[in-house]
Design an enzyme around this catalytic site. Structure first.
Site, mmCIF file in Angstrom:
data_model
loop_
_atom_site.group_PDB
_atom_site.id
_atom_site.type_symbol
_atom_site.label_atom_id
_atom_site.label_comp_id
_atom_site.label_asym_id
_atom_site.label_seq_id
_atom_site.Cartn_x
_atom_site.Cartn_y
_atom_site.Cartn_z
ATOM 1 C CG ASP A 33 1.908 4.331 -57.128
ATOM 2 O OD1 ASP A 33 1.405 5.205 -57.848
ATOM 3 O OD2 ASP A 33 1.691 4.226 -55.892
ATOM 4 N N GLY A 97 -8.672 13.419 -59.741
ATOM 5 C CA GLY A 97 -8.086 12.720 -58.598
ATOM 6 C C GLY A 97 -6.577 12.852 -58.517
ATOM 7 C CD GLN A 98 -2.206 16.367 -61.223
ATOM 8 O OE1 GLN A 98 -3.049 17.035 -61.834
ATOM 9 N NE2 GLN A 98 -0.907 16.483 -61.433
ATOM 10 C CG HIS A 104 2.002 11.381 -62.058
ATOM 11 N ND1 HIS A 104 1.782 12.604 -61.480
ATOM 12 C CD2 HIS A 104 1.004 10.563 -61.606
ATOM 13 C CE1 HIS A 104 0.707 12.544 -60.705
ATOM 14 N NE2 HIS A 104 0.202 11.309 -60.769
ATOM 15 C CG LEU A 105 1.978 9.386 -68.860
ATOM 16 C CD1 LEU A 105 2.514 8.857 -70.180
ATOM 17 C CD2 LEU A 105 0.519 9.804 -69.013
ATOM 18 C CG HIS A 106 -1.019 6.411 -62.602
ATOM 19 N ND1 HIS A 106 -0.893 6.055 -61.278
ATOM 20 C CD2 HIS A 106 -1.373 7.727 -62.593
ATOM 21 C CE1 HIS A 106 -1.177 7.103 -60.505
ATOM 22 N NE2 HIS A 106 -1.467 8.123 -61.284
HETATM 23 P P1 5GP Z 1 -2.117 10.774 -58.735
HETATM 24 O O1 5GP Z 1 -3.245 10.507 -57.800
HETATM 25 O O2 5GP Z 1 -1.492 12.129 -58.494
HETATM 26 O O3 5GP Z 1 -2.453 10.530 -60.160
HETATM 27 O O4 5GP Z 1 -1.028 9.677 -58.419
HETATM 28 C C1 5GP Z 1 -0.015 9.848 -57.467
HETATM 29 C C2 5GP Z 1 0.561 8.477 -57.208
HETATM 30 O O5 5GP Z 1 1.782 8.654 -56.528
HETATM 31 C C3 5GP Z 1 -0.323 7.582 -56.350
HETATM 32 O O6 5GP Z 1 -0.637 6.392 -57.060
HETATM 33 C C4 5GP Z 1 0.521 7.318 -55.112
HETATM 34 O O7 5GP Z 1 0.389 5.991 -54.661
HETATM 35 C C5 5GP Z 1 1.928 7.618 -55.588
HETATM 36 N N1 5GP Z 1 2.847 8.130 -54.579
HETATM 37 C C6 5GP Z 1 2.574 9.071 -53.639
HETATM 38 N N2 5GP Z 1 3.672 9.343 -52.909
HETATM 39 C C7 5GP Z 1 4.670 8.565 -53.414
HETATM 40 C C8 5GP Z 1 6.049 8.403 -53.080
HETATM 41 O O8 5GP Z 1 6.594 9.047 -52.181
HETATM 42 N N3 5GP Z 1 6.753 7.495 -53.820
HETATM 43 C C9 5GP Z 1 6.188 6.774 -54.838
HETATM 44 N N4 5GP Z 1 6.978 5.919 -55.491
HETATM 45 N N5 5GP Z 1 4.893 6.902 -55.162
HETATM 46 C C10 5GP Z 1 4.136 7.786 -54.462
#
Ligand code: 5GP
Length: 120
Positions: A33, A97-98, A104-106
């Site tokens: 991330d 909060g997506q 994607h999985l964190h």
């Molecule tokens: P979400 O909030 O959709 O579950 O998570 C999206 C994640 O993608 C966030 O933790 C954010 O930090 C990460 N992220 C956003 N843009 C980029 C990017 O350009 N590259 C990478 N590696 N991570 C990103």
């Protein structure tokens, strides 16, 4: 909702935008991330047009799901977080909060993560 082929993770999959790759195979790409919320914070995304956890659960074939989850397991092994513990989570939609509309999985670890959410 229609899949947006120009979302940031689709562009990472097409190698239009660089990522710090942890693991890659035919089913998934795992990368760190860009804005980590823990000492270890990686994302695992399927190589397919799935918007969210629900979309993936509804549309992906059992064979693809198996390959994807194997890739998640391999990523966890490479990150070396199994013994100390880690968290896997997926945000779906607005209340979840997506931010990026590609499933994607964190994978978070490297410190005591505490409670998942605040009390209601
Ligand atoms: P979400 O909030 O959709 O579950 O998570 C999206 C994640 O993608 C966030 O933790 C954010 O930090 C990460 N992220 C956003 N843009 C980029 C990017 O350009 N590259 C990478 N590696 N991570 C990103």
């Amino acid at each position: 909702m229609i899949y947006d082929p120009n979302n940031i993770f689709a562009r990472i999959l097409r190698k239009e935008i660089p990522a710090n790759v942890v693991y890659e195979d035919d089913f998934a790409l795992a990368f760190y991330d860009l804005y980590p919320k823990a000492p270890v914070h990686a994302l695992v995304i399927p190589k397919g047009e799935y918007i969210s956890f629900y979309d993936f659960s509804e549309k992906a074939s059992p064979e693809f799901m198996k390959g994807f989850y194997k890739a998640v397991q391999k990523t966890i092994d490479i990150l070396d977080v199994k013994d100390q513990g880690f968290r896997v989570l997926s945000n779906h939609g607005q209340n979840g909060g997506q931010e990026v509309p590609h499933f994607h999985l964190h994978i978070l670890g490297g410190r005591l993560l505490g409670k998942l959410v605040q009390p209601a």
